[in-house]
Design a protein around this motif. Structure first.
Motif, short mmCIF file in Angstrom:
data_model
loop_
_atom_site.label_atom_id
_atom_site.label_comp_id
_atom_site.label_asym_id
_atom_site.label_seq_id
_atom_site.Cartn_x
_atom_site.Cartn_y
_atom_site.Cartn_z
N ASN A 21 -19.69 -0.27 31.02
CA ASN A 21 -20.57 -1.16 30.10
C ASN A 21 -22.18 -0.45 29.99
N GLN A 22 -22.79 -0.10 31.06
CA GLN A 22 -24.06 0.75 30.85
C GLN A 22 -23.40 2.12 30.38
N THR A 23 -23.29 2.30 28.89
CA THR A 23 -22.30 3.56 28.74
C THR A 23 -22.91 4.96 28.76
N VAL A 24 -22.53 5.71 29.65
CA VAL A 24 -22.91 7.29 29.39
C VAL A 24 -21.75 7.94 28.89
N ARG A 25 -20.52 7.48 29.03
CA ARG A 25 -19.26 8.15 28.43
C ARG A 25 -18.83 7.44 27.49
N PHE A 26 -17.97 7.94 26.42
CA PHE A 26 -17.34 7.28 25.61
C PHE A 26 -16.23 8.01 25.13
N ILE A 27 -15.05 7.54 24.43
CA ILE A 27 -14.23 8.30 23.88
C ILE A 27 -14.51 8.28 22.31
N ASP A 28 -14.22 9.30 21.45
CA ASP A 28 -14.84 9.45 20.14
C ASP A 28 -13.56 10.02 19.48
N ASN A 29 -13.83 10.08 17.95
CA ASN A 29 -12.86 10.76 17.29
C ASN A 29 -13.25 11.64 16.33
N PHE A 30 -12.44 12.56 15.57
CA PHE A 30 -12.87 13.52 14.69
C PHE A 30 -13.69 13.07 13.54
N SER A 31 -13.59 11.89 12.97
CA SER A 31 -14.11 11.43 11.69
C SER A 31 -15.54 11.77 11.46
N LEU A 32 -16.02 12.52 10.55
CA LEU A 32 -17.57 12.77 10.31
C LEU A 32 -17.87 11.62 9.35
N GLY A 33 -17.00 11.00 8.48
CA GLY A 33 -17.25 10.06 7.53
C GLY A 33 -17.22 10.78 6.31
N THR A 34 -16.91 11.87 5.74
CA THR A 34 -16.70 12.60 4.47
C THR A 34 -16.18 11.79 3.54
N ARG A 35 -15.15 11.28 3.81
CA ARG A 35 -14.28 10.33 2.78
C ARG A 35 -14.95 9.12 2.23
N GLY A 36 -15.84 8.34 3.26
CA GLY A 36 -16.52 7.31 2.91
C GLY A 36 -17.62 7.60 2.08
N ALA A 37 -18.38 8.54 2.46
CA ALA A 37 -19.61 8.91 1.92
C ALA A 37 -19.33 9.74 0.45
N THR A 38 -18.53 10.09 0.47
CA THR A 38 -18.03 11.03 -0.91
C THR A 38 -17.58 9.97 -1.92
N SER A 39 -16.69 9.04 -1.34
CA SER A 39 -16.27 7.73 -2.32
C SER A 39 -17.23 6.77 -2.54
N ALA A 40 -18.28 6.75 -2.04
CA ALA A 40 -19.38 5.82 -2.10
C ALA A 40 -20.10 6.48 -3.37
N GLU A 41 -20.30 7.67 -3.62
CA GLU A 41 -20.98 8.16 -4.85
C GLU A 41 -19.73 8.05 -5.90
N TYR A 42 -18.70 8.13 -5.92
CA TYR A 42 -18.01 7.92 -7.07
C TYR A 42 -17.67 6.53 -7.55
N PHE A 43 -17.64 5.47 -6.57
CA PHE A 43 -17.69 4.10 -6.84
C PHE A 43 -18.98 3.90 -7.59
N LEU A 44 -20.12 4.24 -7.05
CA LEU A 44 -21.36 4.17 -7.77
C LEU A 44 -21.23 4.46 -9.16
N GLU A 45 -20.87 5.67 -9.43
CA GLU A 45 -20.66 6.53 -10.78
C GLU A 45 -19.76 5.09 -11.52
N ALA A 46 -18.90 4.68 -11.00
CA ALA A 46 -18.12 3.84 -11.69
C ALA A 46 -18.65 2.52 -12.08
N GLY A 47 -19.78 2.43 -11.64
CA GLY A 47 -20.76 0.97 -11.85
C GLY A 47 -20.39 0.16 -10.85
N TYR A 48 -19.99 0.21 -9.72
CA TYR A 48 -19.78 -0.56 -8.69
C TYR A 48 -20.93 -0.54 -7.90
N ALA A 49 -21.15 -1.88 -7.23
CA ALA A 49 -22.43 -1.86 -5.94
C ALA A 49 -21.66 -1.71 -4.78
#
Ligand code: PAZ
Length: 349
Positions: free
Chosen positions: A68-96
């Motif tokens: 609960n007072q966190t020193v250690r945690f389990i994590d995974n490999f994802s750096l968020g490349t998919r999401g960040a890159t996709s956001a740019e293409y959605f913006l280019e397609a006129g999305y908010a």
């Protein structure tokens, strides 16, 4: 003398998976949830009024705290490349775009400079007169054009691309087309996903949910977690984790019922990919699953709807030209979303 037993989180897995509603009753919401909701409400009101198509992107990995007072945690490999890159293409397609990302993971536009082969300092020069040219801190304080000119003087070979990236970034921000929201832990993610998708539901069919985050399947409920740092004095540590409730179910049937829902399925065993993606579509009843393999996720994905299956792959030539797979994914999704808005269906008949 007896040695005190260490407090180790043990959980009886035999209890089965708890209901998502129960999860929210027995876990504490994150302290910043009200601010999260205020920002999102304002963004949704603005774009509902403007009639925009809006996408709710989740990106990056969730952490699973061990204390609960966190020193250690389990994590995974994802750096968020998919999401960040996709956001740019959605913006280019006129999305908010609402970009709900793991804190300190890859961000749209910034990614070209923060997570590229070059480091940030490579864009600047230390001059013999003791000055540094191109200090981006200046961007906040001084006229952007002057600051940009200084940056480009520092490293002219990067000028064209940096100018393009910066122009798109500021345009997205200045026109209120991007809202950045973050999470770190699994509980934070789940509370924000629930609340965020319910707020987003006001956009009805104009909303798309693009669930690219790598969300843990296992966790330790806070009631069963060690309060303090787990001690190592007694040797090894055995953890038993509970299964995370299946949140896609209430998301599809209640929280975000009218929007187009796109989930991702990651596998490492090729033969599981399509069957598991199809199973998810059948089980949850949403519109699109994008299947990807860990090793090839940047070159190829399979886009699956209730009645279709399409492999999207980059050719060698496209890879050499640094074309990104997300440009193909977003192109397809924009067509599917338009059909969804026009007819409430994703497949042509
Ligand atoms: O963040 P990243 O670009 O390194 O990876 C993206 C991804 C593989 C996490 C995403 O495409 C995905 O499949 N997300 C869902 C993972 C899952 O099956 O839970």
């Amino acid at each position: 003398m007896s040695v005190p037993t260490p407090v180790i989180p043990i959980l009886d897995n035999g209890q089965g998976v708890i209901d998502p509603d129960v999860y929210f009753e027995i876990n504490e919401p994150p302290a910043d949830l009200p601010q999260f909701e205020d920002k999102l409400n304002a963004f949704v009101d603005f774009h509902k009024e403007a009639g925009s198509k809006v996408v709710f992107i989740t990106s990056g990995g969730t952490t699973v705290p061990l204390e609960n007072q966190t020193v250690r945690f389990i994590d995974n490999f994802s750096l968020g490349t998919r999401g960040a890159t996709s956001a740019e293409y959605f913006l280019e397609a006129g999305y908010a775009v609402v970009f709900m990302h793991r804190q300190n993971s890859i961000l749209p536009y910034h990614r070209h400079y923060t997570h590229s082969n070059l480091g940030f300092l490579d864009y600047f020069e230390a001059k013999e007169d003791g000055t540094v040219q191109g200090n981006v801190q200046n961007l906040k304080e001084v006229n952007k054009r002057d600051a940009l000119t200084t940056v480009l003087k520092a490293a002219p070979q990067y000028a064209t691309k940096m100018h393009q990236v910066l122009t798109k970034y500021h345009e997205a921000k200045n026109t209120n087309h991007i809202l950045m929201l973050d999470f770190v832990t699994l509980p934070e993610y789940l509370f924000k996903l629930q609340s965020g998708t319910k707020i987003f539901a006001r956009l009805e069919t104009k909303a798309m949910y693009y669930l690219a985050a790598a969300v843990s399947d296992f966790f330790i409920p806070s009631t069963k977690m060690a309060e303090h740092k787990i001690q190592s004095r007694d040797g090894g540590l055995t953890l038993t984790l509970d299964q995370v409730p299946k949140f896609l179910k209430p998301l599809v049937s209640n929280w975000a019922a009218k929007g187009l829902i796109v989930s991702f399925k990651l596998e490492t065993d090729t033969k599981l990919l399509v069957p598991k993606a199809r199973y998810a579509l059948t089980r949850y009843g949403h519109q699109v699953v994008i299947g990807n393999m860990l090793k090839t996720r940047k070159q190829t994905v399979t886009l699956i709807t209730q009645h279709s299956e399409k492999v999207l792959s980059l050719t060698k030539e496209q890879m050499a030209q640094e074309i990104e797979i997300e440009s193909l994914i977003i192109y397809e999704l924009v067509q599917i979303h338009q059909k969804w808005i026009d007819s409430g269906s994703t497949d042509s008949t």
